[in-house]
Design an enzyme around this catalytic site. Structure first.
Site, PDB file in Angstrom:
ATOM      1  N   ARG A   1       1.192  -1.613   0.133  1.00 40.24           N
ATOM      2  CA  ARG A   1       0.039  -0.280   0.118  1.00 40.24           C
ATOM      3  C   ARG A   1       0.757   0.880  -0.284  1.00 40.24           C
ATOM      4  NH1 ARG A   1      -1.907  -3.747   3.814  1.00 40.24           N
ATOM      5  NH2 ARG A   1      -3.975  -4.150   3.810  1.00 40.24           N
TER       6      ARG A   1
ATOM      7  N   ARG B   1      -0.179  -2.789  -6.585  1.00 37.51           N
ATOM      8  CA  ARG B   1      -0.951  -3.407  -5.809  1.00 37.51           C
ATOM      9  C   ARG B   1      -1.881  -4.644  -6.298  1.00 37.51           C
ATOM     10  NH1 ARG B   1      -0.823  -4.891  -0.012  1.00 37.51           N
ATOM     11  NH2 ARG B   1      -3.560  -5.233   0.476  1.00 37.51           N
TER      12      ARG B   1
ATOM     13  N   TYR C   1      -9.367 -10.937  -6.428  1.00 36.61           N
ATOM     14  CA  TYR C   1      -7.542 -11.286  -7.568  1.00 36.61           C
ATOM     15  C   TYR C   1      -8.303 -12.422  -8.525  1.00 36.61           C
ATOM     16  CZ  TYR C   1      -6.323  -7.903  -5.038  1.00 36.61           C
ATOM     17  OH  TYR C   1      -5.883  -5.925  -4.764  1.00 36.61           O
TER      18      TYR C   1
ATOM     19  N   HIS D   1      -3.803  -9.694   4.109  1.00 33.12           N
ATOM     20  CA  HIS D   1      -4.674  -9.529   4.439  1.00 33.12           C
ATOM     21  C   HIS D   1      -5.406 -10.262   5.316  1.00 33.12           C
ATOM     22  CE1 HIS D   1      -5.981  -8.675  -0.672  1.00 33.12           C
ATOM     23  NE2 HIS D   1      -5.915  -7.214   0.183  1.00 33.12           N
TER      24      HIS D   1
ATOM     25  N   HIS E   1      -2.649   1.838  -5.740  1.00 29.46           N
ATOM     26  CA  HIS E   1      -2.584   0.968  -5.291  1.00 29.46           C
ATOM     27  C   HIS E   1      -3.135   0.300  -6.649  1.00 29.46           C
ATOM     28  CE1 HIS E   1      -5.289  -0.667  -1.876  1.00 29.46           C
ATOM     29  NE2 HIS E   1      -5.741  -1.293  -2.740  1.00 29.46           N
TER      30      HIS E   1
ATOM     31  N   LYS F   1      -1.958  -2.064   8.056  1.00 31.12           N
ATOM     32  CA  LYS F   1      -3.382  -1.674   8.598  1.00 31.12           C
ATOM     33  C   LYS F   1      -3.296  -2.685  10.086  1.00 31.12           C
ATOM     34  CE  LYS F   1      -6.301  -1.300   4.556  1.00 31.12           C
ATOM     35  NZ  LYS F   1      -8.115  -1.410   4.061  1.00 31.12           N
TER      36      LYS F   1
END
Length: 318
Positions: free
Chosen positions: A168, A266, A298, A289, A263, A192
């Protein structure tokens, strides 16, 4: 004594920081949503303590009338659920007014990705030897030309890392020198919720980093000191907006018409990995994730790519 609604918002944000470890950007998003709900309830002479499910439904309806997307409405609802659950645990309320609210149905928008050919074009550095140019220019002068060459090396390293590691943009700008372990070919980043993960580096990314560190970073830094890996032209911390500008500039220079943004690198990283046989769990780990369902989108992109190739290539596809 009754505690004001604004105070409960502050207490909840503190809880998200201390107990949940959520990032500053995420906390700011919650704060914006709750302040919007607070203003709505205030007009209705209601508060967080005495509002009910109908009040919250009206809030969502009003936001929908103003053109908010289903995704935004779903985020509002997630914010309210977390907040009122907190108020319930703090015994501010004896019930949860979000209990019977339903989440708006979201359309599954597949992420847009660059083709491998366009990505190669984007990552293609200038044909001249930038490193040798910098050395020569530094021997002659310390003016704008040598700085622009140093920025070229920095930009190349940024592009290579974004694509090689699927970071990110906030993870990229937050990298420090101590996050690199080039002798074993990986870097450490914080995602995150301040969760740390290890991401491997590809050889082109590793080489671009070596060039930047040995030939350009010190030139940008000057007499300053900084632990941040990537610096702006003044030797300070590179901003997320700065990374956006780097990608826009490179895409324009390379004649790429696609809308290129951090992004997107990514998205392209994940899709190209799956196209070349990577397993979903490994891609999930590299992307950071928490839920594998987030990574699964994806696989749909990858599958759509196969369908497109079939339709374009097979003589009896249509």
């Amino acid at each position: 004594m009754k505690i004001q609604d604004s105070t409960w918002i502050r207490r909840y944000l503190t809880y998200l920081n201390v107990e949940r470890g959520l990032s500053l950007n995420t906390r700011r998003s919650y704060e914006r949503d709750l302040k919007k709900l607070y203003s709505f309830l205030k007009v209705k002479s209601k508060s967080f303590e005495n509002c009910d499910g109908d009040d919250l439904s009206l809030f969502l309806l009003e936001e929908k009338k103003q053109g908010r997307s289903a995704r935004t409405l779903a985020r509002y609802l997630a914010t309210m659920r977390g907040f009122f659950s907190f108020l319930l645990s703090e015994r501010v309320r004896s019930d949860d007014p979000t209990e019977y609210l339903s989440t708006p149905k979201l359309e599954q928008n597949l992420p847009y990705v660059l083709s491998e050919q366009v990505m190669d074009k984007l990552l293609d550095s200038t044909p001249r030897s930038i490193t040798q140019d910098i050395k020569r220019e530094n021997d002659i002068e310390t003016g704008n030309k040598s700085k622009s060459l140093a920025l070229e090396l920095r930009d190349q390293a940024i592009l290579e890392i974004l694509y090689s590691c699927g970071l990110r943009v906030s993870e990229l700008t937050g990298l420090s020198l101590k996050d690199l372990t080039l002798d074993t070919g990986y870097l450490r980043c914080r995602g995150k919720g301040d969760k740390e993960r290890i991401v491997p580096l590809g050889e082109p990314a590793e080489q671009a980093l070596q060039n930047y560190l040995h030939e350009a970073r010190g030139h940008l830094l000057g007499r300053q000191t900084s632990e941040f890996l990537f610096l702006n032209s003044r030797g300070g911390e590179l901003s997320r907006q700065g990374v956006w500008e780097i990608l826009k500039k490179r895409a324009k220079r390379q004649g790429i018409k696609n809308n290129v943004y951090p992004h997107l690198m990514r998205h392209s990283f994940a899709t190209h990995m799956l196209d070349h046989g990577a397993d979903l769990r490994s891609v999930q780990e590299m992307l950071g994730h928490v839920d594998i369902s987030t990574t699964q989108i994806y696989t749909h992109v990858s599958r759509q790519h196969l369908i497109d190739v079939f339709r374009k290539s097979h003589p009896r596809a249509e």
